[in-house]
Design an enzyme around this catalytic site. Structure first.
Site, mmCIF file in Angstrom:
data_model
loop_
_atom_site.group_PDB
_atom_site.id
_atom_site.type_symbol
_atom_site.label_atom_id
_atom_site.label_comp_id
_atom_site.label_asym_id
_atom_site.label_seq_id
_atom_site.Cartn_x
_atom_site.Cartn_y
_atom_site.Cartn_z
ATOM 1 N N TYR A 15 44.559 52.746 35.294
ATOM 2 C CA TYR A 15 43.991 51.390 35.252
ATOM 3 C C TYR A 15 43.311 51.148 33.900
ATOM 4 C CZ TYR A 15 40.363 47.843 35.955
ATOM 5 O OH TYR A 15 39.518 46.770 35.799
ATOM 6 N N THR A 56 43.603 45.445 39.739
ATOM 7 C CA THR A 56 42.280 46.085 39.733
ATOM 8 C C THR A 56 42.161 47.277 40.696
ATOM 9 O OG1 THR A 56 41.503 44.471 41.351
ATOM 10 C CG2 THR A 56 41.053 43.984 39.040
ATOM 11 N N ASP A 64 34.785 48.766 31.574
ATOM 12 C CA ASP A 64 34.105 49.976 31.090
ATOM 13 C C ASP A 64 35.016 51.209 31.216
ATOM 14 O OD1 ASP A 64 34.000 49.653 33.893
ATOM 15 O OD2 ASP A 64 32.240 50.943 34.097
ATOM 16 N N ASP A 69 52.623 34.222 39.144
ATOM 17 C CA ASP A 69 52.616 35.670 39.287
ATOM 18 C C ASP A 69 52.777 36.252 37.887
ATOM 19 O OD1 ASP A 69 53.096 38.379 39.663
ATOM 20 O OD2 ASP A 69 54.164 38.056 41.539
ATOM 21 N N ALA A 82 43.969 40.316 37.289
ATOM 22 C CA ALA A 82 44.253 41.677 36.815
ATOM 23 C C ALA A 82 44.687 42.537 37.987
ATOM 24 C CB ALA A 82 43.012 42.300 36.175
ATOM 25 N N TRP A 113 31.809 47.455 37.279
ATOM 26 C CA TRP A 113 31.297 47.564 38.652
ATOM 27 C C TRP A 113 31.036 46.176 39.271
ATOM 28 C CZ3 TRP A 113 27.434 52.246 39.353
ATOM 29 C CH2 TRP A 113 27.966 53.383 38.754
HETATM 30 N N1 LIG Z 1 36.304 44.802 39.968
HETATM 31 C C1 LIG Z 1 35.651 45.564 39.096
HETATM 32 O O1 LIG Z 1 34.827 46.405 39.449
HETATM 33 C C2 LIG Z 1 35.868 45.381 37.609
HETATM 34 C C3 LIG Z 1 35.233 46.250 36.709
HETATM 35 C C4 LIG Z 1 35.417 46.066 35.336
HETATM 36 C C5 LIG Z 1 36.229 45.055 34.885
HETATM 37 N N2 LIG Z 1 36.862 44.240 35.770
HETATM 38 C C6 LIG Z 1 37.757 43.217 35.245
HETATM 39 O O2 LIG Z 1 37.206 41.955 35.547
HETATM 40 C C7 LIG Z 1 38.254 41.016 35.768
HETATM 41 C C8 LIG Z 1 38.046 40.328 37.091
HETATM 42 O O3 LIG Z 1 38.059 41.314 38.116
HETATM 43 P P1 LIG Z 1 37.752 40.967 39.639
HETATM 44 O O4 LIG Z 1 36.822 42.005 40.141
HETATM 45 O O5 LIG Z 1 37.412 39.526 39.798
HETATM 46 O O6 LIG Z 1 39.195 41.263 40.271
HETATM 47 P P2 LIG Z 1 39.726 40.962 41.737
HETATM 48 O O7 LIG Z 1 38.663 40.429 42.607
HETATM 49 O O8 LIG Z 1 40.511 42.157 42.139
HETATM 50 O O9 LIG Z 1 40.741 39.763 41.461
HETATM 51 C C9 LIG Z 1 41.873 39.956 40.703
HETATM 52 C C10 LIG Z 1 42.711 38.716 40.794
HETATM 53 O O10 LIG Z 1 43.923 38.976 40.059
HETATM 54 C C11 LIG Z 1 44.989 38.517 40.830
HETATM 55 N N3 LIG Z 1 46.230 39.183 40.528
HETATM 56 C C12 LIG Z 1 46.552 40.493 40.692
HETATM 57 N N4 LIG Z 1 47.828 40.700 40.346
HETATM 58 C C13 LIG Z 1 48.319 39.506 39.947
HETATM 59 C C14 LIG Z 1 49.571 39.050 39.486
HETATM 60 N N5 LIG Z 1 50.616 39.880 39.362
HETATM 61 N N6 LIG Z 1 49.724 37.753 39.187
HETATM 62 C C15 LIG Z 1 48.710 36.891 39.319
HETATM 63 N N7 LIG Z 1 47.491 37.249 39.754
HETATM 64 C C16 LIG Z 1 47.305 38.537 40.070
HETATM 65 C C17 LIG Z 1 44.578 38.756 42.262
HETATM 66 O O11 LIG Z 1 45.358 37.954 43.092
HETATM 67 P P3 LIG Z 1 45.641 38.319 44.630
HETATM 68 O O12 LIG Z 1 44.378 37.945 45.336
HETATM 69 O O13 LIG Z 1 46.803 37.473 44.956
HETATM 70 O O14 LIG Z 1 45.926 39.779 44.658
HETATM 71 C C18 LIG Z 1 43.115 38.348 42.214
HETATM 72 O O15 LIG Z 1 42.965 36.955 42.375
HETATM 73 C C19 LIG Z 1 39.547 41.818 35.642
HETATM 74 O O16 LIG Z 1 40.052 41.690 34.348
HETATM 75 C C20 LIG Z 1 39.130 43.240 35.882
HETATM 76 O O17 LIG Z 1 39.989 44.164 35.246
HETATM 77 C C21 LIG Z 1 36.686 44.368 37.105
#
Ligand SMILES: NC(=O)c1ccc[n+]([C@@H]2O[C@H](COP(=O)([O-])OP(=O)(O)OC[C@H]3O[C@@H](n4cnc5c(N)ncnc54)[C@H](OP(=O)(O)O)[C@@H]3O)[C@@H](O)[C@H]2O)c1
Length: 297
Positions: free
Chosen positions: A128, A65, A105, A39, A63, A153
């Protein structure tokens, strides 16, 4: 090479685990559901874990998110996206390994009319985006060998994302209203994982490779344009779909303000990899073809 993947159950993390080359020893880490758990809010557990496994590379796909929820708990978002990333960076600087990290972004204000370059100044509009910017700065301060990849996105066939939400609403509502005045680039998680491994391969050949890169497919659209692609696909597959209406952001108030324009210029990364990225529609197509509309209900 030993690789720790943090956030292994998230959209990007899951694809990173799936696509890992067989030559790499992968240790998937998530908050729960993996043999090794972490965590990120437990700040002391971060160096403990990394010093136990001593990875050559850490990819941080974990992250906070939840963009709107972050407005209500900005400190928690900052702890996970900022402070914890600082601990990661500090530990990797000690261990001498590479940290690959994702950002967003949403670090940009969205007032530009040309795609954002890595040299453009961040000015996040929401909690965020601010927390993710803090993470970028924490990495710069501790300065381990690092690659920060800003993407946007993100969607996949699993997880909580716009593609799946729209496919569900298309089948369950008579009318779906989607904002047409926020412009950006949909990016599939499998694409992010593929490009990340291409970049890692480059880094193995040239360990001086470091810094900040933008990573999305080419082109841009609005959320409405993205939804229209999804709806058109479902319709051509013979599904009865909802009517789709373009609205403005003011007609769809959210807790977090979002940039009106957050398209990223990815030429720097394309130049490193020696290949242009495909348009977002081309990246989307195979996922649409694999989409089982009933799986989103
Ligand atoms: N999603 C978007 O549209 C988007 C856009 C731009 C950039 N990004 C970036 O791209 C990266 C990947 O995003 P994604 O879309 O794959 O995100 P995601 O599907 O929301 O997955 C985030 C992961 O982080 C984990 N997490 C959250 N809080 C945590 C904590 N305290 N300790 C350990 N793990 C934790 C979550 O675990 P749980 O499943 O246990 O919650 C999940 O496995 C991130 O850096 C995000 O900021 C995402």
């Amino acid at each position: 090479m030993r690789l720790v993947i943090l956030g292994a159950t998230g959209q990007v993390g899951w694809q990173l685990v799936r696509q890992a080359p067989p030559s790499i020893e992968v240790i998937p880490v998530a908050r729960q559901g993996t043999a090794v758990t972490l965590d990120l809010e437990d700040l002391d557990a971060i160096p403990q874990l990394l010093k136990t496994f001593r990875p050559d590379v850490v990819i941080n796909a974990a992250a906070y998110t939840a963009v709107d929820q972050a407005e209500q708990e900005p400190e928690r978002a900052q702890r996970i996206n900022g402070t914890a990333v600082g601990r990661l960076a500090e530990t990797m600087a000690d261990l001498g390994g590479l940290l690959i990290h994702y950002s967003t972004d949403y670090v940009f204000a969205g007032t530009q009319s040309l795609p954002y370059r890595e040299t453009d100044p961040p000015a996040p509009l929401n909690a965020y985006g601010y927390s993710k910017w803090l993470g970028e700065q924490a990495i710069a301060i501790h300065n381990p060998a690092h690659l920060i990849l800003r993407t946007s996105w993100v969607y996949d066939l699993r997880g909580k994302n716009f593609l799946r939400t729209m496919a569900r609403l298309a089948q369950t509502r008579p009318l779906v209203r989607v904002v047409a005045d926020q412009i950006g680039t949909p990016t599939a998680a499998p694409f992010i994982a593929r490009v990340t491994y291409q970049l890692l391969e480059r880094w193995q050949a040239d360990r001086s490779l470091s810094g900040l890169y933008h990573l999305t497919p080419r082109g841009s659209t609005s959320w409405y344009g993205f939804a229209a692609k999804i709806f058109d696909h479902l319709r051509t597959q013979g599904w009865a779909v909802a009517a789709l209406e373009a609205i403005s952001s003011s007609e769809y108030p959210t807790l977090a303000q979002r940039p009106a324009f957050s398209t990223l210029n990815c030429q720097k990364l394309e130049a490193v990899l020696g290949t242009p990225f495909p348009p977002w529609e081309v990246v989307l197509e195979p996922l649409l073809n694999q989409l089982d509309p009933q799986s989103v209900l």
